[in-house]
Design a protein around this motif. Structure first.
Motif, PDB file in Angstrom:
ATOM      1  N   ALA A   1       0.845  -1.193   0.000  1.00  0.00           N
ATOM      2  CA  ALA A   1       0.000   0.000   0.000  1.00  0.00           C
ATOM      3  C   ALA A   1       0.885   1.251   0.000  1.00  0.00           C
ATOM      4  CB  ALA A   1      -0.915   0.005   1.221  1.00  0.00           C
ATOM      5  N   TYR A   2       0.262   2.385  -0.211  1.00  0.00           N
ATOM      6  CA  TYR A   2       1.000   3.639  -0.143  1.00  0.00           C
ATOM      7  C   TYR A   2       1.405   3.898   1.303  1.00  0.00           C
ATOM      8  CZ  TYR A   2      -3.537   5.539   1.180  1.00  0.00           C
ATOM      9  OH  TYR A   2      -4.715   5.779   1.806  1.00  0.00           O
ATOM     10  N   SER A   3       2.236   4.888   1.533  1.00  0.00           N
ATOM     11  CA  SER A   3       2.838   5.098   2.851  1.00  0.00           C
ATOM     12  C   SER A   3       1.836   5.548   3.917  1.00  0.00           C
ATOM     13  CB  SER A   3       3.970   6.130   2.759  1.00  0.00           C
ATOM     14  OG  SER A   3       3.438   7.425   2.569  1.00  0.00           O
ATOM     15  N   GLY A   4       2.138   5.182   5.138  1.00  0.00           N
ATOM     16  CA  GLY A   4       1.318   5.579   6.280  1.00  0.00           C
ATOM     17  C   GLY A   4       1.340   7.074   6.512  1.00  0.00           C
ATOM     18  N   VAL A   5       2.480   7.712   6.253  1.00  0.00           N
ATOM     19  CA  VAL A   5       2.563   9.160   6.464  1.00  0.00           C
ATOM     20  C   VAL A   5       1.637   9.888   5.482  1.00  0.00           C
ATOM     21  CG1 VAL A   5       4.602   9.626   5.006  1.00  0.00           C
ATOM     22  CG2 VAL A   5       4.148  11.064   6.976  1.00  0.00           C
ATOM     23  N   LEU A   6       1.532   9.393   4.254  1.00  0.00           N
ATOM     24  CA  LEU A   6       0.606   9.994   3.299  1.00  0.00           C
ATOM     25  C   LEU A   6      -0.837   9.746   3.733  1.00  0.00           C
ATOM     26  CD1 LEU A   6       0.055  11.521   0.680  1.00  0.00           C
ATOM     27  CD2 LEU A   6       0.223   9.334  -0.529  1.00  0.00           C
ATOM     28  N   LYS A   7      -1.140   8.532   4.165  1.00  0.00           N
ATOM     29  CA  LYS A   7      -2.495   8.211   4.636  1.00  0.00           C
ATOM     30  C   LYS A   7      -2.893   9.099   5.810  1.00  0.00           C
ATOM     31  CE  LYS A   7      -6.216   5.538   5.304  1.00  0.00           C
ATOM     32  NZ  LYS A   7      -7.450   6.272   5.151  1.00  0.00           N
ATOM     33  N   THR A   8      -1.956   9.309   6.728  1.00  0.00           N
ATOM     34  CA  THR A   8      -2.234  10.154   7.888  1.00  0.00           C
ATOM     35  C   THR A   8      -2.594  11.569   7.458  1.00  0.00           C
ATOM     36  OG1 THR A   8      -0.745   8.821   9.235  1.00  0.00           O
ATOM     37  CG2 THR A   8      -1.255  11.011  10.062  1.00  0.00           C
ATOM     38  N   PHE A   9      -1.856  12.106   6.480  1.00  0.00           N
ATOM     39  CA  PHE A   9      -2.152  13.450   5.995  1.00  0.00           C
ATOM     40  C   PHE A   9      -3.491  13.489   5.263  1.00  0.00           C
ATOM     41  CE2 PHE A   9      -1.918  16.790   2.722  1.00  0.00           C
ATOM     42  CZ  PHE A   9      -1.861  17.888   3.568  1.00  0.00           C
ATOM     43  N   LEU A  10      -3.723  12.533   4.370  1.00  0.00           N
ATOM     44  CA  LEU A  10      -4.985  12.519   3.627  1.00  0.00           C
ATOM     45  C   LEU A  10      -6.180  12.398   4.564  1.00  0.00           C
ATOM     46  CD1 LEU A  10      -3.996  10.273   0.574  1.00  0.00           C
ATOM     47  CD2 LEU A  10      -4.249  12.770   0.619  1.00  0.00           C
ATOM     48  N   ASP A  11      -6.010  11.662   5.665  1.00  0.00           N
ATOM     49  CA  ASP A  11      -7.099  11.482   6.628  1.00  0.00           C
ATOM     50  C   ASP A  11      -7.491  12.776   7.340  1.00  0.00           C
ATOM     51  OD1 ASP A  11      -7.418   8.815   6.062  1.00  0.00           O
ATOM     52  OD2 ASP A  11      -6.387   8.098   7.859  1.00  0.00           O
ATOM     53  N   LEU A  12      -6.595  13.726   7.444  1.00  0.00           N
ATOM     54  CA  LEU A  12      -6.961  14.957   8.155  1.00  0.00           C
ATOM     55  C   LEU A  12      -7.534  16.035   7.238  1.00  0.00           C
ATOM     56  CD1 LEU A  12      -4.630  17.314   7.703  1.00  0.00           C
ATOM     57  CD2 LEU A  12      -3.412  15.965   9.367  1.00  0.00           C
ATOM     58  N   LEU A  13      -7.551  15.762   5.938  1.00  0.00           N
ATOM     59  CA  LEU A  13      -8.158  16.712   5.008  1.00  0.00           C
ATOM     60  C   LEU A  13      -9.684  16.626   5.103  1.00  0.00           C
ATOM     61  CD1 LEU A  13      -5.962  16.151   1.810  1.00  0.00           C
ATOM     62  CD2 LEU A  13      -5.839  18.069   3.435  1.00  0.00           C
ATOM     63  N   PRO A  14     -10.385  17.707   4.796  1.00  0.00           N
ATOM     64  CA  PRO A  14     -11.851  17.651   4.764  1.00  0.00           C
ATOM     65  C   PRO A  14     -12.334  16.590   3.772  1.00  0.00           C
ATOM     66  CG  PRO A  14     -11.092  19.918   4.634  1.00  0.00           C
ATOM     67  CD  PRO A  14      -9.867  19.047   4.503  1.00  0.00           C
ATOM     68  N   GLN A  15     -13.526  16.078   3.982  1.00  0.00           N
ATOM     69  CA  GLN A  15     -14.063  14.960   3.203  1.00  0.00           C
ATOM     70  C   GLN A  15     -13.947  15.155   1.696  1.00  0.00           C
ATOM     71  OE1 GLN A  15     -15.197  11.843   4.055  1.00  0.00           O
ATOM     72  NE2 GLN A  15     -15.240  11.536   1.849  1.00  0.00           N
ATOM     73  N   TYR A  16     -14.239  16.323   1.176  1.00  0.00           N
ATOM     74  CA  TYR A  16     -14.192  16.539  -0.272  1.00  0.00           C
ATOM     75  C   TYR A  16     -13.112  17.547  -0.644  1.00  0.00           C
ATOM     76  CZ  TYR A  16     -18.347  13.724  -0.228  1.00  0.00           C
ATOM     77  OH  TYR A  16     -19.211  12.685  -0.041  1.00  0.00           O
ATOM     78  N   ALA A  17     -11.963  17.429  -0.018  1.00  0.00           N
ATOM     79  CA  ALA A  17     -10.854  18.373  -0.215  1.00  0.00           C
ATOM     80  C   ALA A  17     -10.335  18.390  -1.651  1.00  0.00           C
ATOM     81  CB  ALA A  17      -9.713  18.045   0.739  1.00  0.00           C
ATOM     82  N   LEU A  18     -10.556  17.318  -2.380  1.00  0.00           N
ATOM     83  CA  LEU A  18     -10.031  17.242  -3.755  1.00  0.00           C
ATOM     84  C   LEU A  18     -11.139  17.305  -4.803  1.00  0.00           C
ATOM     85  CD1 LEU A  18      -7.348  14.438  -3.224  1.00  0.00           C
ATOM     86  CD2 LEU A  18      -7.056  16.918  -3.101  1.00  0.00           C
ATOM     87  N   ARG A  19     -12.331  17.720  -4.378  1.00  0.00           N
ATOM     88  CA  ARG A  19     -13.484  17.734  -5.281  1.00  0.00           C
ATOM     89  C   ARG A  19     -13.166  18.499  -6.569  1.00  0.00           C
ATOM     90  NH1 ARG A  19     -19.008  19.271  -2.911  1.00  0.00           N
ATOM     91  NH2 ARG A  19     -18.776  17.144  -2.195  1.00  0.00           N
TER      92      ARG A  19
END
Length: 184
Positions: free
Chosen positions: A83-101
C-alpha cells in the motif's frame, strides 16, 4: 496562473527519495510555464500534528490550505507492505471529506517489485476518489528504473519514459488553464 501541487508521501528525506524526485520532475515538466508548481513532502510536517490530526497546528493548516488552493495534484508514494505510505495516509485522513473535489489528480507509486503494481488502483486511487478527486490513470514505476543525478535531475529508463508518456499526456490534457480560485 493555476497551481499544480506535487504531494509526496515518502518516509525518506526529500533529498534522497526517488519518489519525491520523480514527482517533482514530472510536475515541473507538466507545469512548463503554464502553471505555478509547488511541492509538499508530507514527511516534512510535524509528526505530532500529523498523528493527532491537529489541523490548528500552523504547519498542518498551511499544508491543508496549499492542497485547498491547488488546482491539480500529483500524489506520489513509495509502496510499503502492498500500500502507499502511512505518512501519506495520515495526511490525507486529516483533510476535509471533499478536499479534492473536482481537481485532476495523478496518482503515482514507486516500489521495488512489480508485485506492487496494483497498489495504485487498489489502495491509493480509492482514497483519492473518496476525497472527490478526478483521478487520472495512475502509474507504478520500479525503483530501479529511476536514477537521480547528483544535481537532482531524474532519468527514467527508456521503456518507463515511453510507458509513462501517454499517462502524462492525458493528465496534461486534464489540467486546468485557469485558477479555480480565480473562477470562484
Amino acid at each position: 496562473m493555476p497551481l499544480l501541487l506535487t504531494l509526496t508521501g515518502s518516509a525518506s528525506a526529500p533529498g534522497t527519495s526517488r519518489t519525491a524526485h520523480l514527482a517533482r520532475d514530472l510536475g515541473t515538466q507538466l507545469a512548463a510555464g503554464r502553471h505555478e508548481i509547488r511541492h509538499l513532502d508530507v514527511r516534512s510536517l510535524p509528526a505530532e500534528g500529523l498523528l493527532s490530526a491537529d489541523t490548528a497546528d500552523p504547519d498542518i493548516a498551511a499544508a491543508a490550505a496549499l492542497v485547498a488552493r491547488a488546482d491539480a495534484l500529483i500524489v506520489a508514494s513509495p509502496v510499503y507492505k502492498a500500500a502507499y505510505s502511512g505518512v501519506l495516509k495520515t495526511f490525507l485522513d486529516l483533510l476535509p471529506q471533499y478536499a479534492l473535489r473536482g481537481k485532476p489528480v495523478l496518482p503515482l507509486a514507486t516500489g521495488g517489485s512489480p508485485a506492487h503494481v496494483l497498489a495504485v488502483d487498489y489502495a491509493l486511487r480509492p482514497v483519492l476518489t473518496s476525497l472527490g478527486a478526478d483521478v487520472a490513470q495512475g502509474w507504478f514505476v520500479l525503483d530501479r528504473h529511476i536514477t537521480v543525478d547528483a544535481d537532482g535531475g531524474v532519468t527514467l529508463t527508456p521503456e518507463t519514459r515511453e510507458a509513462l508518456a501517454p499517462v502524462l499526456g492525458r493528465f496534461r490534457d486534464a489540467l486546468p488553464t485557469g485558477s479555480r480560485l480565480a473562477a470562484a
